[in-house]
Design a protein around this motif. Sequence first.
Motif, PDB file in Angstrom:
ATOM      1  N   PHE A  75       0.810  -1.211   0.000  1.00  0.00           N
ATOM      2  CA  PHE A  75       0.000   0.000   0.000  1.00  0.00           C
ATOM      3  C   PHE A  75       0.851   1.274   0.000  1.00  0.00           C
ATOM      4  O   PHE A  75       0.394   2.309  -0.479  1.00  0.00           O
ATOM      5  N   GLU A  76       2.079   1.208   0.463  1.00  0.00           N
ATOM      6  CA  GLU A  76       2.982   2.350   0.307  1.00  0.00           C
ATOM      7  C   GLU A  76       3.252   2.588  -1.176  1.00  0.00           C
ATOM      8  O   GLU A  76       3.232   3.730  -1.649  1.00  0.00           O
ATOM      9  N   ARG A  77       3.505   1.514  -1.903  1.00  0.00           N
ATOM     10  CA  ARG A  77       3.740   1.633  -3.350  1.00  0.00           C
ATOM     11  C   ARG A  77       2.461   2.091  -4.057  1.00  0.00           C
ATOM     12  O   ARG A  77       2.494   2.954  -4.931  1.00  0.00           O
ATOM     13  N   ASN A  83      -0.203  10.095  -7.649  1.00  0.00           N
ATOM     14  CA  ASN A  83       0.071  11.299  -8.435  1.00  0.00           C
ATOM     15  C   ASN A  83       1.110  11.070  -9.530  1.00  0.00           C
ATOM     16  O   ASN A  83       1.521  12.019 -10.194  1.00  0.00           O
ATOM     17  N   ALA A  84       1.529   9.832  -9.703  1.00  0.00           N
ATOM     18  CA  ALA A  84       2.534   9.532 -10.728  1.00  0.00           C
ATOM     19  C   ALA A  84       1.895   9.586 -12.120  1.00  0.00           C
ATOM     20  O   ALA A  84       0.749   9.187 -12.307  1.00  0.00           O
ATOM     21  N   GLU A  85       2.655  10.103 -13.058  1.00  0.00           N
ATOM     22  CA  GLU A  85       2.163  10.163 -14.429  1.00  0.00           C
ATOM     23  C   GLU A  85       2.168   8.774 -15.056  1.00  0.00           C
ATOM     24  O   GLU A  85       3.083   7.985 -14.834  1.00  0.00           O
ATOM     25  N   TRP A  86       1.148   8.498 -15.858  1.00  0.00           N
ATOM     26  CA  TRP A  86       1.069   7.232 -16.580  1.00  0.00           C
ATOM     27  C   TRP A  86       2.175   7.193 -17.620  1.00  0.00           C
ATOM     28  O   TRP A  86       2.487   8.204 -18.270  1.00  0.00           O
ATOM     29  N   GLN A  87       2.809   6.006 -17.757  1.00  0.00           N
ATOM     30  CA  GLN A  87       3.855   5.833 -18.761  1.00  0.00           C
ATOM     31  C   GLN A  87       3.578   4.573 -19.559  1.00  0.00           C
ATOM     32  O   GLN A  87       3.251   3.526 -18.982  1.00  0.00           O
ATOM     33  N   GLN A  90       4.607   0.767 -18.590  1.00  0.00           N
ATOM     34  CA  GLN A  90       4.930   0.720 -17.157  1.00  0.00           C
ATOM     35  C   GLN A  90       3.663   0.353 -16.392  1.00  0.00           C
ATOM     36  O   GLN A  90       2.720   1.132 -16.324  1.00  0.00           O
ATOM     37  N   SER A  91       3.637  -0.866 -15.853  1.00  0.00           N
ATOM     38  CA  SER A  91       2.449  -1.275 -15.100  1.00  0.00           C
ATOM     39  C   SER A  91       2.488  -0.673 -13.701  1.00  0.00           C
ATOM     40  O   SER A  91       3.555  -0.425 -13.139  1.00  0.00           O
ATOM     41  N   ARG A  92       1.300  -0.416 -13.175  1.00  0.00           N
ATOM     42  CA  ARG A  92       1.163   0.141 -11.836  1.00  0.00           C
ATOM     43  C   ARG A  92       0.175  -0.708 -11.061  1.00  0.00           C
ATOM     44  O   ARG A  92      -0.743  -1.306 -11.640  1.00  0.00           O
ATOM     45  N   LEU A 123       4.737  -7.860 -11.436  1.00  0.00           N
ATOM     46  CA  LEU A 123       3.667  -6.894 -11.206  1.00  0.00           C
ATOM     47  C   LEU A 123       3.507  -6.504  -9.745  1.00  0.00           C
ATOM     48  O   LEU A 123       3.026  -5.422  -9.437  1.00  0.00           O
ATOM     49  N   GLY A 124       3.848  -7.419  -8.836  1.00  0.00           N
ATOM     50  CA  GLY A 124       3.691  -7.148  -7.415  1.00  0.00           C
ATOM     51  C   GLY A 124       2.344  -7.555  -6.858  1.00  0.00           C
ATOM     52  O   GLY A 124       2.048  -7.289  -5.702  1.00  0.00           O
ATOM     53  N   LEU A 125       1.507  -8.195  -7.665  1.00  0.00           N
ATOM     54  CA  LEU A 125       0.170  -8.588  -7.220  1.00  0.00           C
ATOM     55  C   LEU A 125       0.216  -9.842  -6.346  1.00  0.00           C
ATOM     56  O   LEU A 125       1.073 -10.707  -6.533  1.00  0.00           O
ATOM     57  N   ALA A 126      -0.742  -9.935  -5.425  1.00  0.00           N
ATOM     58  CA  ALA A 126      -0.803 -11.071  -4.502  1.00  0.00           C
ATOM     59  C   ALA A 126      -1.763 -12.142  -5.015  1.00  0.00           C
ATOM     60  O   ALA A 126      -2.796 -11.835  -5.619  1.00  0.00           O
TER      61      ALA A 126
END
Length: 147
Positions: A75-77, A83-87, A90-92, A123-126
């Motif tokens: 959740f920190e990530r 507010n990060a711009e989409w690239q 680059q997956s978020r 991806l970092g997904l659980a």
Amino acid sequence: MDLPPIDLMIDTTGAPMVRVDTAQEYTDIAALFGDVPALQQPDNAETAAKAVNHLAEGFSFGVILDPQAFSTAYFERYDAEENAEWQQGQSRLRDFGKPDLSHLTPPQVSDRTLVFFADDKYLGLAYRVTMPFDTTIPDYQPVPMGN
């Protein structure tokens, strides 16, 4: 039941392998669990989860051993992406929704089934992983999204 030393390795072809007691090598979950029945004991759930995950997914997924630490970092990530711009390319985490991580637990054995949580290292997904000992086929399912 005591567990012999177990090492997660890569064989000469680059495939995931588990070495038991510095002698026997396994690339198959069923063979490993057949020869090392102690992996089915609740006290050995963490080692079993690491071995199953390694043989099934190699280094693409990691076993979540500390659910609270994982949730905090996740959740920190997630919040930092607000507010990060989409690239392009680059997956978020925000692209997938906000997961309900409240049910994450350390690896456990329940009703002759290994249950653990793992995260996709790209991806970092659980994911929730279940593997009945009678099939030795792990099933990776994404953690449900919350509100």
